[in-house]
Design a protein around this motif. Sequence first.
Motif, mmCIF file in Angstrom:
data_model
loop_
_atom_site.group_PDB
_atom_site.id
_atom_site.type_symbol
_atom_site.label_atom_id
_atom_site.label_comp_id
_atom_site.label_asym_id
_atom_site.label_seq_id
_atom_site.Cartn_x
_atom_site.Cartn_y
_atom_site.Cartn_z
ATOM 1 N N SER A 146 0.860 -1.179 0.000
ATOM 2 C CA SER A 146 0.000 0.000 0.000
ATOM 3 C C SER A 146 0.896 1.228 0.000
ATOM 4 O O SER A 146 1.400 1.654 1.037
ATOM 5 N N GLN A 173 -2.745 7.803 0.237
ATOM 6 C CA GLN A 173 -2.380 6.390 0.240
ATOM 7 C C GLN A 173 -3.199 5.636 -0.802
ATOM 8 O O GLN A 173 -4.276 6.073 -1.217
ATOM 9 N N GLU A 174 -2.667 4.480 -1.218
ATOM 10 C CA GLU A 174 -3.441 3.533 -2.013
ATOM 11 C C GLU A 174 -4.422 2.794 -1.102
ATOM 12 O O GLU A 174 -4.499 3.055 0.096
ATOM 13 N N ASP A 175 -5.143 1.827 -1.684
ATOM 14 C CA ASP A 175 -6.005 0.943 -0.905
ATOM 15 C C ASP A 175 -5.261 0.511 0.363
ATOM 16 O O ASP A 175 -4.154 -0.034 0.300
ATOM 17 N N THR A 179 -2.450 -3.360 -2.664
ATOM 18 C CA THR A 179 -2.679 -3.656 -4.072
ATOM 19 C C THR A 179 -1.423 -4.351 -4.606
ATOM 20 O O THR A 179 -0.430 -4.502 -3.895
ATOM 21 N N THR A 181 0.249 -3.040 -7.195
ATOM 22 C CA THR A 181 0.846 -2.025 -8.051
ATOM 23 C C THR A 181 2.342 -2.284 -8.195
ATOM 24 O O THR A 181 3.061 -2.372 -7.202
ATOM 25 N N ALA A 187 0.520 4.072 -9.147
ATOM 26 C CA ALA A 187 -0.149 4.187 -7.850
ATOM 27 C C ALA A 187 -1.063 5.409 -7.836
ATOM 28 O O ALA A 187 -0.663 6.502 -8.243
ATOM 29 N N LEU A 189 -2.778 7.733 -5.297
ATOM 30 C CA LEU A 189 -2.644 8.087 -3.883
ATOM 31 C C LEU A 189 -3.710 9.114 -3.532
ATOM 32 O O LEU A 189 -3.704 10.228 -4.064
ATOM 33 N N PRO A 193 -8.720 6.694 0.504
ATOM 34 C CA PRO A 193 -8.472 5.466 -0.258
ATOM 35 C C PRO A 193 -9.544 4.404 -0.016
ATOM 36 O O PRO A 193 -10.308 4.471 0.953
ATOM 37 N N GLN A 247 -6.052 13.674 -4.975
ATOM 38 C CA GLN A 247 -5.255 12.519 -5.377
ATOM 39 C C GLN A 247 -3.967 12.993 -6.036
ATOM 40 O O GLN A 247 -3.934 14.023 -6.718
#
Length: 357
Positions: A146, A173-175, A179, A181, A187, A189, A193, A247
């Motif tokens: 993440s 942040q991502e999920d 993920t 990625t 990514a 961000l 998220p 984002q």
Amino acid sequence: MQDLEVGTEQFTDEDRLYSGSRFRDVVDALMANRYQKVWGREGEPPLPQQETTIKTVFGSLFSRGKPPRFERASERTLDSGADLRWGPDRRGFTRLLHPTGVGLIGRWEITEDTPYTGYFARGSNALVVARYSSGAGGNLRGRIRSMALVGKLFPTTESDHATPLRTANFITQEDIGGTRTEYINDAVLRNAPDVTVFRRGPAGTLLIKVASVFSRVDQEPTIRQVYPIAELGKPPGQPTRAPAFMQLLVAPGQSRIAGADLDVRDEVMAHIFDKGDPVPKRALTFTIEVTDEGNTSGAPFRVRRTFQRWRRIGTMVFDNAAISYNGDHVIHFTHPTWREDRNDPATATRIDGTKVR
């Protein structure tokens, strides 16, 4: 196995006495105590790795009677505006989540018209110190990770300003569940998220416990509002106008760094440096996008967010970086407390170190 040495996690006088920082002091701290004196040079030691588990975050099952360190740390990240937390022994503190990362130095610029205030307004230019890190399954490409980018804006373009300045911090942040990625170029961000707990497998229990603490000390555990940026440099009488969502994306055209099992810290550094050469050669650029239109759906263990009308309003350009002990243990990023109305400070969940709603 002994408990992780965590240093000073709770709110202290160092946090209480904070009245701003000089950009140069924060940069100097970040650049000191690098794990590799010259990144990628032959003969340098390997970068440290730190596993994140229930035990490293919450402590031993046999630690009854000890202060709940993750809860105290969570309160401190909300209540302390400090940019540097050296601690009494000058060793700083241990990040219980995202413990290892790479520090970035650059500039924030808003180039498009916006309806927002502070440093979201067109023409805003700020110096930035940021940190890119990977949670979930660690740092290496091919794992469930993440990616996260957190940062602090200094309301100046003068790197050697003399007067300490208060900063505005952001968290993206991502999920949160992770993920696959492969490249930081891909990514997404966000300050809000998705959350996919089951991707962590048995480690999903850690996410559940973390969310429980975040909800107890604040309110919304998975969204970090960006009103601090909208209030940075704003005249006192002007109403706040902050976007609901932000984002950050690596800019189109940025090169891709190849390599199996590549550490994300090495990937970030390779965007700016050539291995073994201490002089920066390139820049790493992120675009800044915002929107006020988004919806949340799903159960707590599988949160999904949809957005409409993302609008690119500016960039962050990083032209220097370091992987250092101080970047992992001394530099501190404030998490903004939840507001029922993001534009109204009176609706904040925590005020003066106390949860009031």
